[in-house]
Scaffold this motif. Structure first.
Motif, mmCIF file in Angstrom:
data_model
loop_
_atom_site.group_PDB
_atom_site.id
_atom_site.type_symbol
_atom_site.label_atom_id
_atom_site.label_comp_id
_atom_site.label_asym_id
_atom_site.label_seq_id
_atom_site.Cartn_x
_atom_site.Cartn_y
_atom_site.Cartn_z
ATOM 1 N N THR A 340 -3.870 -10.358 -2.485
ATOM 2 C CA THR A 340 -2.435 -10.293 -2.201
ATOM 3 C C THR A 340 -1.943 -11.555 -1.516
ATOM 4 O O THR A 340 -0.867 -12.087 -1.828
ATOM 5 C CB THR A 340 -2.133 -9.061 -1.319
ATOM 6 N N ASP A 341 -2.723 -12.050 -0.587
ATOM 7 C CA ASP A 341 -2.351 -13.272 0.131
ATOM 8 C C ASP A 341 -2.314 -14.468 -0.818
ATOM 9 O O ASP A 341 -1.424 -15.320 -0.729
ATOM 10 C CB ASP A 341 -3.330 -13.510 1.279
ATOM 11 N N ARG A 342 -3.287 -14.547 -1.737
ATOM 12 C CA ARG A 342 -3.306 -15.670 -2.672
ATOM 13 C C ARG A 342 -2.131 -15.621 -3.646
ATOM 14 O O ARG A 342 -1.608 -16.653 -4.058
ATOM 15 C CB ARG A 342 -4.620 -15.679 -3.450
ATOM 16 N N LEU A 343 -1.711 -14.417 -4.016
ATOM 17 C CA LEU A 343 -0.597 -14.265 -4.953
ATOM 18 C C LEU A 343 0.764 -14.329 -4.273
ATOM 19 O O LEU A 343 1.794 -14.226 -4.944
ATOM 20 C CB LEU A 343 -0.736 -12.938 -5.707
ATOM 21 N N ARG A 344 0.743 -14.471 -2.942
ATOM 22 C CA ARG A 344 1.983 -14.547 -2.152
ATOM 23 C C ARG A 344 2.833 -13.288 -2.316
ATOM 24 O O ARG A 344 4.072 -13.356 -2.359
ATOM 25 C CB ARG A 344 2.792 -15.786 -2.523
ATOM 26 N N ARG A 345 2.194 -12.156 -2.398
ATOM 27 C CA ARG A 345 2.896 -10.881 -2.470
ATOM 28 C C ARG A 345 3.176 -10.364 -1.064
ATOM 29 O O ARG A 345 2.636 -10.907 -0.086
ATOM 30 C CB ARG A 345 2.059 -9.870 -3.251
ATOM 31 N N PRO A 346 4.000 -9.327 -0.913
ATOM 32 C CA PRO A 346 4.245 -8.775 0.427
ATOM 33 C C PRO A 346 2.939 -8.382 1.112
ATOM 34 O O PRO A 346 2.058 -7.784 0.493
ATOM 35 C CB PRO A 346 5.128 -7.553 0.146
ATOM 36 N N ALA A 347 2.835 -8.722 2.373
ATOM 37 C CA ALA A 347 1.595 -8.504 3.116
ATOM 38 C C ALA A 347 1.263 -7.021 3.195
ATOM 39 O O ALA A 347 2.139 -6.152 3.294
ATOM 40 C CB ALA A 347 1.719 -9.094 4.521
ATOM 41 N N VAL A 348 -0.019 -6.740 3.164
ATOM 42 C CA VAL A 348 -0.520 -5.375 3.257
ATOM 43 C C VAL A 348 -1.858 -5.424 3.983
ATOM 44 O O VAL A 348 -2.582 -6.423 3.921
ATOM 45 C CB VAL A 348 -0.671 -4.742 1.849
ATOM 46 N N THR A 349 -2.188 -4.382 4.693
ATOM 47 C CA THR A 349 -3.473 -4.306 5.387
ATOM 48 C C THR A 349 -4.396 -3.359 4.632
ATOM 49 O O THR A 349 -3.966 -2.526 3.830
ATOM 50 C CB THR A 349 -3.300 -3.813 6.829
ATOM 51 N N SER A 350 -5.678 -3.475 4.910
ATOM 52 C CA SER A 350 -6.658 -2.620 4.239
ATOM 53 C C SER A 350 -6.467 -1.151 4.614
ATOM 54 O O SER A 350 -6.691 -0.264 3.776
ATOM 55 C CB SER A 350 -8.075 -3.080 4.593
ATOM 56 N N ASP A 351 -6.042 -0.886 5.842
ATOM 57 C CA ASP A 351 -5.814 0.505 6.244
ATOM 58 C C ASP A 351 -4.627 1.109 5.499
ATOM 59 O O ASP A 351 -4.624 2.308 5.174
ATOM 60 C CB ASP A 351 -5.578 0.592 7.756
ATOM 61 N N GLN A 352 -3.610 0.301 5.223
ATOM 62 C CA GLN A 352 -2.436 0.807 4.523
ATOM 63 C C GLN A 352 -2.735 1.192 3.074
ATOM 64 O O GLN A 352 -2.060 2.032 2.496
ATOM 65 C CB GLN A 352 -1.317 -0.243 4.562
ATOM 66 N N LEU A 353 -3.739 0.575 2.486
ATOM 67 C CA LEU A 353 -4.069 0.879 1.093
ATOM 68 C C LEU A 353 -4.661 2.271 0.928
ATOM 69 O O LEU A 353 -4.542 2.893 -0.125
ATOM 70 C CB LEU A 353 -5.064 -0.158 0.555
ATOM 71 N N ARG A 354 -5.370 2.749 1.960
ATOM 72 C CA ARG A 354 -6.040 4.045 1.903
ATOM 73 C C ARG A 354 -6.893 4.185 0.632
ATOM 74 O O ARG A 354 -6.837 5.177 -0.086
ATOM 75 C CB ARG A 354 -5.028 5.183 1.992
ATOM 76 N N ALA A 355 -7.681 3.142 0.381
ATOM 77 C CA ALA A 355 -8.486 3.110 -0.849
ATOM 78 C C ALA A 355 -9.667 4.065 -0.752
ATOM 79 O O ALA A 355 -10.284 4.233 0.300
ATOM 80 C CB ALA A 355 -8.988 1.690 -1.101
ATOM 81 N N THR A 356 -9.952 4.705 -1.857
ATOM 82 C CA THR A 356 -11.137 5.556 -1.992
ATOM 83 C C THR A 356 -11.828 5.197 -3.291
ATOM 84 O O THR A 356 -11.210 4.666 -4.224
ATOM 85 C CB THR A 356 -10.775 7.050 -2.007
ATOM 86 N N ALA A 357 -13.112 5.468 -3.361
ATOM 87 C CA ALA A 357 -13.885 5.182 -4.566
ATOM 88 C C ALA A 357 -14.614 6.441 -5.002
ATOM 89 O O ALA A 357 -15.083 7.232 -4.171
ATOM 90 C CB ALA A 357 -14.886 4.052 -4.301
#
Length: 454
Positions: A340-357
Motif C-alpha cells: 500500500t505504501d509503495r502504491l501511494r494508496r491511503p494508509a492502513v495498518t495491519s490490525d485494521q486489515l483483520r486478515a485471516t488465512a
C-alpha cells in the motif's frame, strides 16, 4: 662447587598457546582460507546483487538487490550447511593429527611436560583461529552488502518492516547465534583429531557429521529430535526476524550446541591424556573412538530429545494448520501495508486489515499437518470503511524446519505478478512471493488466528 641441576618445570600456558597459534597461522592453507573468508562473501554480495536472476531459493535471496542487509543474511544461510563445518574440520580436525603425521609428539612432550597443557593450548589456538575466520565472514558479508546496495529497510519473516537500526542489531545477533553450533562442530573436530590420528576420517569428521545431520533434518522427524541436534542452531536465528521473537528454537539450539561442545571437548581431553605417546605407529583407534566418542554423543541426543519434549510439550513435526494460518496471515498483513505504501494508496495498518488465512494440505486427502509443497492458503481481509472482503490465494512450500515460501496465485492486482506499477515506475511486489517462519515449539494458538467452520 657443583650446583645440582633442577628439573625443568612445565611451560606456562601463555607460551604454549602462542606457540600453537603461530603454528596454525603460519600454514599457507589457513592463510588462503582466511583470505577467502575475507573476500568471497563481499564479492558474492556485490556480484549477485547486480544480477537480474537472484537466488530465490535462499532465505532473503530475492531481496539481495534491494537491501545490503539481505546479502549478509543470504550468506548466513550457507554457513551452517557446509561452510562452517568445513572450516572447523580444516582447523580443529587437524590440530592434533598434524603431530601424528610429523612424528613430533615426543619433542612436544619434552618441551611442555604436560599432556593437559598441550591439549588446552591446542584447543584454545584452534578456537581463536575459527573465531577469527567467523569474524572475517561477518565483516565481509555485511560490508560487501552495504557497499554494493546500501542500508535499506527489509521485511522480517513475519512481514514487518525493519529499519536500519533494527537490522543492524538483528543481523549481528543472528551471526552471534551461530557461534555455539560452531563451537560444537569444533569440539567434534578436536575429538576426531585426537581419536583417529592420521586417518582422513578424523579430519573430515565435522563435515561427515554435518552431512548426516542434514539428512536427518530433511526427514519428517519429531520436532523434539530436530531441535536436539546441533544443526538446528544454525537456523535458530530466524526467530530474531519476527516480532515478537520466536525464542524457543533459538535458545534450545544454543543450549544443545553448548552441551555438545562441552561433552565433545571433555571426551577429546579424556582420550588425549590417556594416550600412549610411546607408540610411534599410533594411527588412531576406531573401536576406542566408537565406544568413547560416538556412543556418548548418541546418548546425548537421546537425553536432549527427552528434555526438549518434556520441557516444551512439543509433539509431531511442529507444523500444524492453525500455526501456519496465523503466521501466513500475519506476514500477509504486514506486506500488504508495505505494498500500500509503495502504491501511494491511503494508509492502513495491519490490525485494521483483520486478515485471516484458511489453509489446507493436499486437498483433504491428507491430514493438515507436517511439511510439504502441497499447502494451499486463502487469505481474506477487509479494508477500513469497506464492507467488501478481499481474498488472495497462495501455494505454500513448507520445509521441515518451519521455513515456508508463499507463492502468490492471484488475483493479479494483489499477488499474481512479480511487479507493481508505482507512481515512480515498476517495483517488486512484496506480496508476490515471500518467506515466512513457523515456530515449531509454539504450543498456543497466536491471537491473529480465529477458528471458524471449514
Amino acid at each position: 662447587m657443583v650446583v645440582a641441576a633442577r628439573p625443568a618445570g612445565r611451560a606456562p600456558l601463555r607460551r604454549c598457546y602462542r606457540f600453537e597459534l603461530l603454528k596454525l597461522v603460519s600454514q599457507w592453507r589457513l592463510r588462503l582460507v582466511f583470505l577467502a573468508c575475507l573476500v568471497a562473501p563481499a564479492v558474492y554480495a556485490g556480484v549477485v546483487s547486480q544480477q537480474t536472476s537472484l537466488p530465490a531459493d535462499a532465505l532473503y535471496g530475492r531481496w539481495m538487490n534491494q537491501s545490503g542487509w539481505a546479502s549478509s543474511l543470504a550468506v548466513l544461510v550457507f554457513m551452517g550447511t557446509l561452510v562452517l563445518p568445513l572450516l572447523t574440520a580444516v582447523v580443529a580436525g587437524d590440530v592434533f593429527a598434524v603431530e601424528d603425521r610429523l612424528g613430533t609428539w615426543r619433542h612436544l612432550l619434552v618441551a611442555v611436560r604436560s599432556p593437559r597443557l598441550i591439549f588446552l593450548a591446542k584447543a584454545l589456538a584452534a578456537l581463536t583461529v575459527i573465531l577469527a575466520l567467523l569474524v572475517a565472514l561477518v565483516a565481509s558479508s555485511i560490508g560487501g552488502g552495504l557497499v554494493s546496495i546500501g542500508s535499506h529497510p527489509l521485511p522480517g519473516l513475519d512481514g514487518h518492516l525493519m529499519g536500519s537500526g533494527e537490522l543492524t542489531r538483528t543481523v549481528l545477533l543472528a551471526w552471534l547465534s551461530i557461534v555455539p553450533p560452531t563451537l560444537a562442530f569444533s569440539a567434534v573436530g578436536l575429538l576426531g583429531s585426537v581419536a583417529l590420528g592420521r586417518s582422513p576420517l578424523g579430519l573430515l569428521l565435522p563435515v561427515v557429521l554435518a552431512l548426516v545431520l542434514q539428512g536427518v533434518a530433511l526427514m519428517p522427524v519429531p520436532v523434539a529430535l530436530r531441535v536436539a541436534l546441533p544443526m538446528s542452531a544454525f537456523t535458530g536465528y530466524r526467530g530474531l526476524l519476527t516480532d515478537p521473537v520466536q525464542q524457543g528454537p533459538l535458545w534450545a539450539g544454543i543450549a544443545v550446541s553448548l552441551t555438545w561442545a562441552a561433552l565433545a571437548t571433555w571426551l577429546a581431553h579424556r582420550l588425549f591424556v590417556r594416550r600412549d605417546f610411546t607408540d610411534l605407529a599410533y594411527d588412531g583407534s576406531g573401536r576406542r573412538f566408537l565406544l568413547a566418542g560416538l556412543v556418548p554423543l548418541v546418548a546425548l541426543v537421546a537425553v536432549t530429545t527427552g528434555v526438549v519434549a518434556a520441557s516444551t510439550g512439543a509433539t509431531g513435526s511442529g507444523i500444524e494448520r492453525p500455526k501456519l494460518e496465523a503466521a501466513h496471515a500475519t506476514s500477509f498483513s504486514h506486506l500488504y501495508v508495505l505494498q500500500t505504501d509503495r502504491l501511494r494508496r491511503p494508509a492502513v495498518t495491519s490490525d485494521q486489515l483483520r486478515a485471516t488465512a484458511r489453509c489446507d494440505k493436499g486437498g483433504g486427502r491428507v491430514a493438515d499437518t507436517g511439511p510439504g509443497s502441497d499447502w494451499r492458503c486463502v487469505v481474506s481481509w477487509t479494508l477500513p470503511g469497506s464492507t467488501a472482503t478481499g481474498t488472495a490465494i497462495y501455494q505454500l512450500d513448507v520445509a521441515a524446519d518451519g521455513r515456508y515460501v508463499a507463492d502468490g496465485d492471484g488475483p493479479k492486482e494483489v499477488n499474481g505478478f512479480f511487479q507493481v506499477r508505482t507512481p515512480t515506475g515498476d517495483a517488486p511486489n512484496p506480496l508476490w512471493q515471500f518467506d515466512g517462519s513457523v515456530d515449531l515449539l509454539e504450543n498456543t494458538t497466536p491471537r491473529i488466528h480465529q477458528e471458524g467452520p471449514r
